[in-house]
Design a protein around this motif. Structure first.
Motif, PDB file in Angstrom:
ATOM      1  N   GLY A 108     -21.107  -6.997  -6.607  1.00  0.00           N
ATOM      2  CA  GLY A 108     -21.284  -5.775  -6.633  1.00  0.00           C
ATOM      3  C   GLY A 108     -20.810  -3.872  -7.811  1.00  0.00           C
ATOM      4  N   TYR A 109     -20.256  -3.278  -7.174  1.00  0.00           N
ATOM      5  CA  TYR A 109     -19.433  -2.233  -7.568  1.00  0.00           C
ATOM      6  C   TYR A 109     -18.734  -2.390  -7.105  1.00  0.00           C
ATOM      7  N   SER A 110     -16.901  -1.800  -7.719  1.00  0.00           N
ATOM      8  CA  SER A 110     -15.877  -1.481  -7.609  1.00  0.00           C
ATOM      9  C   SER A 110     -15.017  -0.450  -7.932  1.00  0.00           C
ATOM     10  N   VAL A 111     -14.094  -0.315  -7.787  1.00  0.00           N
ATOM     11  CA  VAL A 111     -13.372   1.193  -8.716  1.00  0.00           C
ATOM     12  C   VAL A 111     -11.978   0.890  -8.760  1.00  0.00           C
ATOM     13  N   GLY A 112     -12.106   1.785 -10.254  1.00  0.00           N
ATOM     14  CA  GLY A 112     -11.084   1.524 -10.824  1.00  0.00           C
ATOM     15  C   GLY A 112     -10.218   1.917 -12.150  1.00  0.00           C
ATOM     16  N   TYR A 113      -9.791   0.866 -12.496  1.00  0.00           N
ATOM     17  CA  TYR A 113      -9.656   1.696 -14.489  1.00  0.00           C
ATOM     18  C   TYR A 113      -9.443   0.438 -15.181  1.00  0.00           C
ATOM     19  N   VAL A 114     -10.457   0.581 -16.313  1.00  0.00           N
ATOM     20  CA  VAL A 114     -10.517  -0.120 -17.961  1.00  0.00           C
ATOM     21  C   VAL A 114      -9.885  -0.431 -18.801  1.00  0.00           C
ATOM     22  N   GLY A 115      -9.139  -1.384 -19.021  1.00  0.00           N
ATOM     23  CA  GLY A 115      -8.430  -1.388 -20.701  1.00  0.00           C
ATOM     24  C   GLY A 115      -7.160  -0.862 -19.715  1.00  0.00           C
ATOM     25  N   GLU A 116      -6.869   0.212 -19.446  1.00  0.00           N
ATOM     26  CA  GLU A 116      -5.345   1.104 -19.166  1.00  0.00           C
ATOM     27  C   GLU A 116      -4.836   2.247 -18.407  1.00  0.00           C
ATOM     28  N   VAL A 117      -4.011   2.335 -17.865  1.00  0.00           N
ATOM     29  CA  VAL A 117      -4.111   3.468 -16.494  1.00  0.00           C
ATOM     30  C   VAL A 117      -2.684   3.586 -16.724  1.00  0.00           C
ATOM     31  N   VAL A 118      -2.261   4.605 -16.214  1.00  0.00           N
ATOM     32  CA  VAL A 118      -0.803   5.401 -15.991  1.00  0.00           C
ATOM     33  C   VAL A 118      -1.123   5.644 -14.749  1.00  0.00           C
ATOM     34  N   ILE A 119      -0.105   5.103 -14.035  1.00  0.00           N
ATOM     35  CA  ILE A 119       0.122   5.644 -12.668  1.00  0.00           C
ATOM     36  C   ILE A 119       0.827   6.467 -12.491  1.00  0.00           C
ATOM     37  N   PRO A 120       1.340   7.902 -11.763  1.00  0.00           N
ATOM     38  CA  PRO A 120       2.144   8.939 -12.267  1.00  0.00           C
ATOM     39  C   PRO A 120       2.892   8.994 -10.608  1.00  0.00           C
ATOM     40  N   ILE A 121       4.420   8.024 -10.919  1.00  0.00           N
ATOM     41  CA  ILE A 121       4.921   8.226  -9.020  1.00  0.00           C
ATOM     42  C   ILE A 121       6.135   9.037  -9.137  1.00  0.00           C
ATOM     43  N   SER A 122       6.073   9.751  -8.097  1.00  0.00           N
ATOM     44  CA  SER A 122       6.974  11.123  -8.192  1.00  0.00           C
ATOM     45  C   SER A 122       8.463  10.920  -7.254  1.00  0.00           C
ATOM     46  N   VAL A 123       9.591  10.878  -7.594  1.00  0.00           N
ATOM     47  CA  VAL A 123      10.593   9.867  -7.108  1.00  0.00           C
ATOM     48  C   VAL A 123      11.687  11.139  -6.876  1.00  0.00           C
ATOM     49  N   GLN A 124      12.429  10.416  -5.612  1.00  0.00           N
ATOM     50  CA  GLN A 124      12.377  12.356  -4.180  1.00  0.00           C
ATOM     51  C   GLN A 124      14.119  11.363  -4.531  1.00  0.00           C
ATOM     52  N   PRO A 125      15.010  11.239  -5.335  1.00  0.00           N
ATOM     53  CA  PRO A 125      16.497  10.918  -4.983  1.00  0.00           C
ATOM     54  C   PRO A 125      17.309  11.926  -3.543  1.00  0.00           C
ATOM     55  N   VAL A 126      17.763  10.256  -3.336  1.00  0.00           N
ATOM     56  CA  VAL A 126      18.392  10.817  -1.711  1.00  0.00           C
ATOM     57  C   VAL A 126      19.574  11.394  -2.152  1.00  0.00           C
ATOM     58  N   ASP A 127      20.563  11.311  -3.535  1.00  0.00           N
ATOM     59  CA  ASP A 127      21.576  12.357  -4.010  1.00  0.00           C
ATOM     60  C   ASP A 127      21.035  12.715  -5.104  1.00  0.00           C
ATOM     61  N   PRO A 128      20.541  13.690  -5.709  1.00  0.00           N
ATOM     62  CA  PRO A 128      19.821  14.130  -7.339  1.00  0.00           C
ATOM     63  C   PRO A 128      21.067  14.599  -7.627  1.00  0.00           C
ATOM     64  N   SER A 129      22.618  14.274  -7.490  1.00  0.00           N
ATOM     65  CA  SER A 129      22.850  14.136  -8.261  1.00  0.00           C
ATOM     66  C   SER A 129      23.906  13.150  -8.668  1.00  0.00           C
ATOM     67  N   ARG A 130      22.896  12.243  -8.620  1.00  0.00           N
ATOM     68  CA  ARG A 130      23.674  10.867  -9.115  1.00  0.00           C
ATOM     69  C   ARG A 130      22.853   9.753  -9.775  1.00  0.00           C
ATOM     70  N   PRO A 131      22.404   9.151 -10.189  1.00  0.00           N
ATOM     71  CA  PRO A 131      21.797   8.692 -11.550  1.00  0.00           C
ATOM     72  C   PRO A 131      20.633   8.133 -10.404  1.00  0.00           C
ATOM     73  N   VAL A 132      19.376   7.739 -10.724  1.00  0.00           N
ATOM     74  CA  VAL A 132      18.216   6.557  -9.616  1.00  0.00           C
ATOM     75  C   VAL A 132      17.776   5.834 -10.475  1.00  0.00           C
ATOM     76  N   MET A 133      17.884   4.333  -9.780  1.00  0.00           N
ATOM     77  CA  MET A 133      16.848   3.575  -9.694  1.00  0.00           C
ATOM     78  C   MET A 133      16.372   2.453  -9.691  1.00  0.00           C
ATOM     79  N   VAL A 134      14.840   2.614 -10.885  1.00  0.00           N
ATOM     80  CA  VAL A 134      13.822   2.205  -9.994  1.00  0.00           C
ATOM     81  C   VAL A 134      13.315   1.200 -10.138  1.00  0.00           C
ATOM     82  N   VAL A 135      13.231   0.099  -8.937  1.00  0.00           N
ATOM     83  CA  VAL A 135      12.311  -1.338  -9.444  1.00  0.00           C
ATOM     84  C   VAL A 135      11.701  -1.349  -8.724  1.00  0.00           C
ATOM     85  N   LEU A 136      10.658  -1.762  -9.585  1.00  0.00           N
ATOM     86  CA  LEU A 136       8.792  -1.866  -8.389  1.00  0.00           C
ATOM     87  C   LEU A 136       8.915  -3.542  -8.660  1.00  0.00           C
TER      88      LEU A 136
END
Length: 287
Positions: A108-136
């Protein structure tokens, strides 16, 4: 004299080193690649937004001929599953999906991305004055003729308030994220001017009237509903007045679904993709 000559001789090398350092300071941070069979992923960073949010992208690159899935994968497929639990100083995350495409699978058919994709993420820090460690940790699937499970892990350290970095790779996919559009006519964006349940056809489904802008084009439309809703491939019929009628078959629906049902419609087309959220009054299914 010799010392002056030496300093002058070194000047081009010093200037070159400074230029490279400045260039490196403006390049987006990236994590190492996390490799799986027929695919690899990493995190890439963009500049901080004026509101203090960190911009991050999940980049997935696949072997030629392979594809991966959107948040609503169609008739077959598995959507990516994100685990951000190891992250530090993160108060909220917004996954912003680029507009997908429809492709044929063996059954059947499916929906997605062929070959490559970049999925953008917006991250809201708890404290914007401190660094953020993004772990996925990401569980996803890649498919050619058959699908195979894939896993990836990546982490990225982000300093606060960095607005000078550039990330053309992330920005090119951010431009493919559908623009929110309310129901009704819009001059410069494709809009849904009518939506209803059409039970006059053999296979009851949704009937939408779309209004593209002048020189605009509707290429496809993807429907999503809460829970166990599943929709078939849309059938598009251009009309003499410039509108496009889209018929979307309902493959599956929750047995108890009735009354106002929130639906999401993502329209792929020109000049830009759009996303419209609305509620349709759906009668109870016939026994």
């Amino acid at each position: 004299m010799n010392r002056v000559f030496s300093l002058l001789a070194m000047a081009p090398f010093v200037l070159s080193a400074v230029a490279h350092a400045q260039e490196a300071a403006t390049e987006a941070a990236t994590s190492p690649w996390s490799t799986s069979e027929h695919s690899k992923l990493r995190l890439i960073a963009g500049p901080t937004t004026p509101t203090g949010k960190q911009r991050v992208g999940v980049e997935i690159v696949m072997s030629p001929g392979f594809k991966t899935y959107w948040r609503s994968p169609g008739e077959f497929g598995v959507p990516p599953s994100f685990d951000w639990s190891g992250s530090i100083n993160i108060g909220g995350l917004d996954v912003r999906w680029p507009v997908p495409e429809r492709f044929q699978d063996s059954a059947g058919y499916s929906v997605g991305y062929v070959g490559e994709v970049v999925i953008p993420i917006s991250v809201q820090p708890v404290d914007p004055s401190r660094p953020v460690m993004v772990v996925l940790k990401l569980d996803y699937a890649v498919c050619e003729k058959i699908c195979i499970p894939a896993k990836g892990e990546a982490s990225l350290w982000l300093e606060p308030g960095v607005t000078t970095v550039t990330s053309p790779r992330l920005e090119s996919f951010e431009a493919r994220v559908p623009v929110p559009v309310k129901p009704g006519t819009h001059k410069e964006k494709t809009s849904i001017i009518e939506a209803k349940l059409d039970d006059t056809v053999v296979d009851p489904g949704l009937r939408l009237v779309l209004q593209p802008p002048p020189d605009g084009k509707v290429q496809d439309i993807f429907a999503e509903g809460p829970g166990m809703w599943s929709f078939g491939k849309s059938r598009l019929a251009p009309q003499p007045d410039g509108t496009v009628v889209a018929q979307i078959r309902i493959n599956e629906r929750p047995k108890s679904a009735a009354g106002p049902v929130p639906l999401i419609f993502t329209i792929r087309g020109m000049p830009k993709p759009v996303e419209t959220r609305l509620e349709l009054d759906i009668p109870a299914s016939r026994p």
